[in-house]
Design a protein around this motif. Structure first.
Motif, PDB file in Angstrom:
ATOM      1  N   UNK A  40      22.013  -0.850  -3.928  1.00 28.10           N
ATOM      2  CA  UNK A  40      20.830  -0.870  -4.612  1.00 28.10           C
ATOM      3  C   UNK A  40      19.735  -1.258  -3.894  1.00 28.10           C
ATOM      4  N   UNK A  41      18.622  -0.754  -3.965  1.00 26.25           N
ATOM      5  CA  UNK A  41      17.360  -1.039  -3.012  1.00 26.25           C
ATOM      6  C   UNK A  41      17.187  -2.637  -3.517  1.00 26.25           C
ATOM      7  N   UNK A  48      22.621  -2.776 -13.589  1.00 26.77           N
ATOM      8  CA  UNK A  48      22.260  -1.470 -14.237  1.00 26.77           C
ATOM      9  C   UNK A  48      23.317  -0.462 -13.346  1.00 26.77           C
ATOM     10  N   UNK A  49      23.677  -0.520 -12.125  1.00 24.68           N
ATOM     11  CA  UNK A  49      24.303   0.461 -11.300  1.00 24.68           C
ATOM     12  C   UNK A  49      25.861   0.189 -11.797  1.00 24.68           C
ATOM     13  N   UNK A  50      26.324  -1.261 -11.860  1.00 25.99           N
ATOM     14  CA  UNK A  50      27.611  -1.445 -12.399  1.00 25.99           C
ATOM     15  C   UNK A  50      27.949  -0.929 -13.820  1.00 25.99           C
ATOM     16  N   UNK A  51      26.794  -1.018 -14.591  1.00 27.35           N
ATOM     17  CA  UNK A  51      27.131  -0.487 -16.122  1.00 27.35           C
ATOM     18  C   UNK A  51      27.273   0.927 -15.967  1.00 27.35           C
ATOM     19  N   UNK A  52      26.511   1.687 -15.481  1.00 27.83           N
ATOM     20  CA  UNK A  52      26.279   3.117 -15.547  1.00 27.83           C
ATOM     21  C   UNK A  52      26.968   3.982 -14.478  1.00 27.83           C
ATOM     22  N   UNK A  53      27.057   3.423 -13.595  1.00 27.92           N
ATOM     23  CA  UNK A  53      27.811   4.226 -12.213  1.00 27.92           C
ATOM     24  C   UNK A  53      29.278   3.926 -12.366  1.00 27.92           C
ATOM     25  N   UNK A  74      33.471  -3.037  -6.363  1.00 26.93           N
ATOM     26  CA  UNK A  74      32.289  -3.485  -6.583  1.00 26.93           C
ATOM     27  C   UNK A  74      32.214  -4.550  -5.208  1.00 26.93           C
ATOM     28  N   UNK A  75      30.953  -4.370  -4.551  1.00 28.97           N
ATOM     29  CA  UNK A  75      30.644  -5.417  -3.458  1.00 28.97           C
ATOM     30  C   UNK A  75      29.335  -6.319  -3.893  1.00 28.97           C
ATOM     31  N   UNK A  76      29.555  -7.198  -4.768  1.00 34.39           N
ATOM     32  CA  UNK A  76      28.433  -7.845  -5.556  1.00 34.39           C
ATOM     33  C   UNK A  76      27.488  -8.575  -4.304  1.00 34.39           C
TER      34      UNK A  76
END
Length: 118
Positions: A40-41, A48-53, A74-76
């Motif tokens: 994510x920028x 949002x990325x975790x939920x949708x991608x 995931x790389x939180x």
């Protein structure tokens, strides 16, 4: 005084946008396996990325290339994630009849995915 116009498309709330407006990606390949890292920028967009991608959406996006499985890691702490996509390189770098059998350019396919921005 000359004013310059902002060239990057602004992300509006509650609208569908191409993933490249929220994130950047880097890809690599090994045999028939593609590795795509997505970041994510803005860390605020990570949820949002975790939920949708999701693995399912990425598999559907690469299905036309023969992808058989997608695993997401995931790389939180980096506001990112890594995808490992199997059987997507149509024979691999040395075996494919494609002009560009490398997976490096396939990060742009992932970045074309539409997501809902909040």
């Amino acid at each position: 005084m000359l004013q310059t116009e902002h060239t990057q498309t602004a992300v509006r709330s509650d609208t569908s946008v191409a993933l490249h407006q929220l994130a950047h990606a880097r890809a690599g390949d090994k045999g028939e396996r593609l590795n795509v890292a997505l970041f994510a920028y803005d860390p605020d967009h990570y949820t949002t990325l975790l939920e949708q991608v999701t693995e399912e959406r990425v598999l559907a996006l690469f299905a036309h290339r023969g992808a058989s499985q997608v695993r997401r890691y995931p790389l939180p702490n980096l506001a990112g994630m890594n995808f490992v996509i199997d059987d997507v390189l149509q024979g691999g770098v040395n075996g494919a009849l494609n002009l560009d059998g490398h997976g490096k350019t396939l990060s742009f396919l992932l970045l074309s995915m539409e997501v809902e921005s909040s």
